[in-house]
Design a protein around this motif. Structure first.
Motif, PDB file in Angstrom:
ATOM      1  N   ARG A   1      11.776  20.355  -2.637  1.00  0.00           N
ATOM      2  CA  ARG A   1      12.043  19.069  -3.817  1.00  0.00           C
ATOM      3  C   ARG A   1      10.710  18.788  -4.025  1.00  0.00           C
TER       4      ARG A   1
ATOM      5  N   LYS B   1       9.639  19.321  -6.941  1.00  0.00           N
ATOM      6  CA  LYS B   1       9.438  18.908  -7.917  1.00  0.00           C
ATOM      7  C   LYS B   1      10.600  17.411  -8.312  1.00  0.00           C
ATOM      8  N   GLU B   2      11.178  17.921  -7.686  1.00  0.00           N
ATOM      9  CA  GLU B   2      12.500  16.077  -7.850  1.00  0.00           C
ATOM     10  C   GLU B   2      11.589  14.980  -7.143  1.00  0.00           C
TER      11      GLU B   2
ATOM     12  N   TRP C   1       8.456  15.088  -6.993  1.00  0.00           N
ATOM     13  CA  TRP C   1       7.097  14.674  -8.480  1.00  0.00           C
ATOM     14  C   TRP C   1       7.305  13.867  -8.794  1.00  0.00           C
ATOM     15  N   ASN C   2       8.973  14.325 -10.049  1.00  0.00           N
ATOM     16  CA  ASN C   2       9.416  13.302 -11.214  1.00  0.00           C
ATOM     17  C   ASN C   2       9.112  12.171 -11.108  1.00  0.00           C
TER      18      ASN C   2
ATOM     19  N   LEU D   1       1.062  25.228  -4.247  1.00  0.00           N
ATOM     20  CA  LEU D   1       0.919  25.650  -5.581  1.00  0.00           C
ATOM     21  C   LEU D   1      -0.460  25.881  -6.842  1.00  0.00           C
TER      22      LEU D   1
ATOM     23  N   GLN E   1       0.369  26.328 -11.857  1.00  0.00           N
ATOM     24  CA  GLN E   1       1.573  24.626 -11.585  1.00  0.00           C
ATOM     25  C   GLN E   1       1.025  23.682 -11.549  1.00  0.00           C
TER      26      GLN E   1
ATOM     27  N   HIS F   1       0.842  22.118 -14.669  1.00  0.00           N
ATOM     28  CA  HIS F   1       1.978  22.317 -15.089  1.00  0.00           C
ATOM     29  C   HIS F   1       2.180  20.843 -15.423  1.00  0.00           C
ATOM     30  N   LEU F   2       2.414  20.529 -13.515  1.00  0.00           N
ATOM     31  CA  LEU F   2       2.433  18.730 -14.021  1.00  0.00           C
ATOM     32  C   LEU F   2       1.744  17.980 -14.171  1.00  0.00           C
TER      33      LEU F   2
END
Length: 203
Positions: free
Chosen positions: A118, A120-121, A123-124, A158, A162, A165-166
Motif C-alpha cells: 500500500r 503508493k496509496e 504516500w499519496n 525502493l 522510484q 518519482h515520489l
C-alpha cells in the motif's frame, strides 16, 4: 519507528529506545523547519520513537502530532510530553493514521516499515495533507539494504528512480544516499542502503 515486533523481538526495541531516549533531534529536522515556507506551524512525526524530533518541533512553536505503532514508544512519549499541550501522540500505522493538514512532515527511519503493498496509496495520502510550501523530511530504504528482504517483518525498499518519482511536484533541497556496511544502533552488523530527502512541496 512504526513497526510492531514479533514475540522475541521486543527486547531489541527496548534496547533501541534506551539508546535513543536521550538522542538529540535530527539535523534534517532543523533544516526542514528553516525551509518551511507554508506559514503553517503544524507538524506530523511519523514513527516518532521516543520523541526527539517532537521535542525540538514543540520548542519551535509547532503543534505536533506524532504516531508510532510500538506501544512502548507511545508510552514513553505520553510521559515525556504530558505537560506539553501542543503535542499529541497516538499509536497507529502509516496506513491508519488520520493526517491533519500540515506544514511539516517528518519520517526518519520509519517509512522502511510501511506496508509495501500500500506504499503508493499511503504516500499519496501523506503528501496530500502537506500544504504548498510545506516540507517533507524523511528516509527511504534502498534495494541493497540488508533489511530489504528476509527481514522479520515486511519492509518497503525502493530504487533511487522510484524515490525521485515520489517527489514530482517538490523542490528537493537535500538528497543523500548511504551505501555501506555498518551497524544498527544496538550494535548488530548490517548493510545500509538508504536515501534521506528534504523537499518542499510546490504543487
Amino acid at each position: 519507528m512504526p513497526i510492531k515486533d514479533e514475540q522475541g523481538k521486543q527486547g531489541n526495541w527496548s534496547q533501541f529506545y534506551a539508546k535513543t531516549i536521550a538522542r538529540e533531534h535530527a539535523f534534517a529536522t532543523e533544516l526542514a523547519v528553516k525551509c518551511n515556507e507554508s506559514g503553517l506551524k503544524v507538524a506530523v512525526d511519523c514513527g516518532c520513537g521516543t520523541g526527539s524530533d517532537i521535542a525540538f518541533l514543540a520548542e519551535q512553536g509547532y503543534q505536533v502530532h506524532g504516531f508510532d505503532i510500538n506501544d512502548e514508544s507511545v508510552a514513553i512519549c505520553h510521559a515525556r510530553f504530558e505537560q506539553t499541550p501542543q503535542v499529541s501522540v497516538s499509536q497507529s500505522t502509516f496506513e491508519q493514521f488520520i493526517y491533519p493538514e500540515t506544514g511539516l512532515m517528518i519520517a526518519h527511519a520509519s517509512l522502511f516499515f510501511a506496508d509495501p503493498i500500500r506504499f503508493k496509496e499511503t504516500w499519496n495520502v501523506m503528501t496530500s495533507s502537506l500544504v504548498t510550501g510545506g516540507v517533507f523530511s524523511g528516509d527511504f530504504m534502498g534495494t541493497d539494504d540488508s533489511w530489504a528482504s528476509g527481514f522479520h517483518c515486511a519492509t518497503a525498499p525502493l530504487s533511487k528512480q522510484q524515490i525521485l518519482h515520489l517527489f514530482e511536484g517538490f523542490e528537493i533541497i537535500q538528497f543523500q544516499e548511504r551505501h555501506e556496511p555498518g551497524r544498527s544502533l544496538i550494535g548488530k552488523e548490517k548493510y545500509w542502503h538508504t536515501f534521506s530527502v528534504v523537499a518542499i512541496k510546490r504543487e
